[in-house]
Design a protein around this motif. Sequence first.
Motif, PDB file in Angstrom:
ATOM      1  N   VAL A  82      32.414  -0.391  17.230  1.00 38.60           N
ATOM      2  CA  VAL A  82      32.155  -0.111  18.641  1.00 38.60           C
ATOM      3  C   VAL A  82      32.911  -1.132  19.479  1.00 38.60           C
ATOM      4  N   THR A  83      33.621  -0.640  20.462  1.00 35.59           N
ATOM      5  CA  THR A  83      34.421  -1.526  21.313  1.00 35.59           C
ATOM      6  C   THR A  83      33.797  -1.751  22.687  1.00 35.59           C
ATOM      7  N   GLY A  84      32.822  -0.963  23.018  1.00 36.11           N
ATOM      8  CA  GLY A  84      32.164  -1.115  24.316  1.00 36.11           C
ATOM      9  C   GLY A  84      31.282   0.092  24.580  1.00 36.11           C
ATOM     10  N   VAL A  85      30.445  -0.026  25.609  1.00 37.62           N
ATOM     11  CA  VAL A  85      29.545   1.075  25.979  1.00 37.62           C
ATOM     12  C   VAL A  85      29.607   1.282  27.481  1.00 37.62           C
ATOM     13  N   GLU A  86      29.219   2.482  27.875  1.00 40.47           N
ATOM     14  CA  GLU A  86      29.154   2.813  29.295  1.00 40.47           C
ATOM     15  C   GLU A  86      27.696   2.954  29.693  1.00 40.47           C
TER      16      GLU A  86
END
Lengths: 514, 137
Positions: free
Chosen positions: A194-198
């Motif tokens: 996972v590289t990031g979340v919104e």
Amino acid sequence: MFVDARQLPQDTEVEADICIFGAGAAGITLARALGGGNRSIAVFESGGYDFEIDTQNLYAGDVIGFSYTPIDRDRLRYLGGSTNHWQGSCRPFEAFDLDDWPFGLDVLEPYYRQAQQICQLGPYNYDPQDWIDAEARPIAGSSGDSLKSGLFQYSPPTRFGTVYRDDLAAAGNLTVYLHANLVGIDTNQAASSVTGVEIACLTGKRFRARARHYVLATGGIENVRLLLNCTRVQKSGLGNGNDLVGRYFMDHVYVPRAATVLADVSSPEVRFYDHHVVRGQPIEGILTASDEMRRAKQMPPFYIGFRVPVPAISELGMDRLPAPVRKLLGEGVASSIEYYYSRTASGMQLPAKWLYEKLWRTPPGTFVTCYCSGPYPDPDSRVTLSDTVDALGLRQARLDWRVPADFVQDMHRAHEQLAQLLGRTGIGRVRIESSETGYDPMQDVVNAHHHMGTTRMHDDPRQGVVDRDCRIHGIGNLFVAGSSVFPSYACDNPTMTIVALALRLSDHLKSLTS
Amino acid sequence: MNHTRRYLLACLGYAGGLSAGGSPWGRRLSEALPAAAGVPDHAASSLRRLLDDRTHARQLGADYRARFPAESDPEVLTRLILDAVAPFDRSPRQLRHELLLPALHRSVRAEFGAGTTVQVRGWILALTEARLCALCA
């Protein structure tokens, strides 16, 4: 500290060592266990401090298959999650219950002891023999019995959002973002990290978060909905390469009036299997399958309890509002009223019993049994997505709960064992209710509001969504907390095990981020 | 529910009650019935007196006899019950109420322990107590 995410500047970037999504029993336990150290922890909770209808509506979804309570009524979407309306019954799994898990009771028990305190319970002792008092005692069993006694301890119940709010506020390395909804999970092209979340607010504000590790702790239905909605890289949903996300949905099948028990009114044995207090701790004795029955897998896990016979809601004809009233109120409001009325009425045991004893100056001699079963996991009992989208643009959940065809047969068999036990010990007699006796208990079958198994745990990615450390197979930094990781279940309520697993996960995350 | 606590207790409570204690309910019927051939003359009536309220026992007994028509004959029922509660000594002395009732209790509890039960109108009864109801039907 607590932050209202709606007040953050647009396009804020939150960075932390660990991001936790959901602040129910699992999320709050994780946050508290990780708080106070030198890791930065960010918790994102969809709701605020209290119930808000617009946020709650994000839980809306469809129910198909066997009858089930509306899934936006079963759960609560604000700080504390469903602990804001749980009834508090707690019991750790037994060794047999973990046969299908990648680890045994020896691994989980230290965490159960901590969970005992977190849930504000009495001593960590579930031996019925240690809970005897002058008024109640378990039935004296003998070798060869098909049933044995167990017990639940009752939490006050602990409202995690209230009881532990100050702890969360005081932890210097911890920030809880309220009104913050996870709406997207970005990964690398291989979907291995996972590289990031919104994150999105209902006001329209959106921002992003990045961490070394991420934990989904939004519940057995919502964890699935979030994963299945992430289709940018994995078209079938994140972590769903083997079509397991959402499958094996499990909930206890609960029959509030399975049988009638005629018993000696002075029997302390019958009293033990109803809700009562011993040395200040509320408990409830139960009858479950003996170790021999469990070992032979002759029946799925179940328990039987005794209750004062409050008339079933369906017998009163009060389970449905009159049609004109329903039309006036609208389907949504009417079904909410019916749902909460039925839950209130089902909790009438203690006042009904008190009233009976005050009026007749004697305990009731007629009881009913409640029967709760944990059928074997079924891959076709599942959570999928509907085509309806919510206010944040995510597809809603669709629940298809399956109850096995031999459920009634198993329930009758369990009660035949009960009848043998009560008859052998001279305590009483059992009448199994059915259409033959004028009351079919299946018309009042309910689910127990426990959402389990949908991201099940197994070391083999072809048989599970997460591994023994609750990490999603194939994704190095995405974990799942809560009852969705249960590969199987007992007849015990899941909260204590949820808390124990969260504590275990916190230890694992500490080892990764030390 | 189509029954009351009193009905249930009367139906299933033997003279002497479910427990080992005294008889808290019902009145004893002492109606004499024709003696069953092949068994002592007094046996059937002695057995029937074990149930306080035969009116309600008849309901269960009628259902039992409908399910097991081969046992409808009172002589057959009496013999079967005596086989359970007084297998060796069927003298008038042994069939006195104060000996017969505890023998019935022992037999019933043993039958539950062995799984020798039958379901009548939803009630799970020991075979002997179901037959006793049938004898009164």
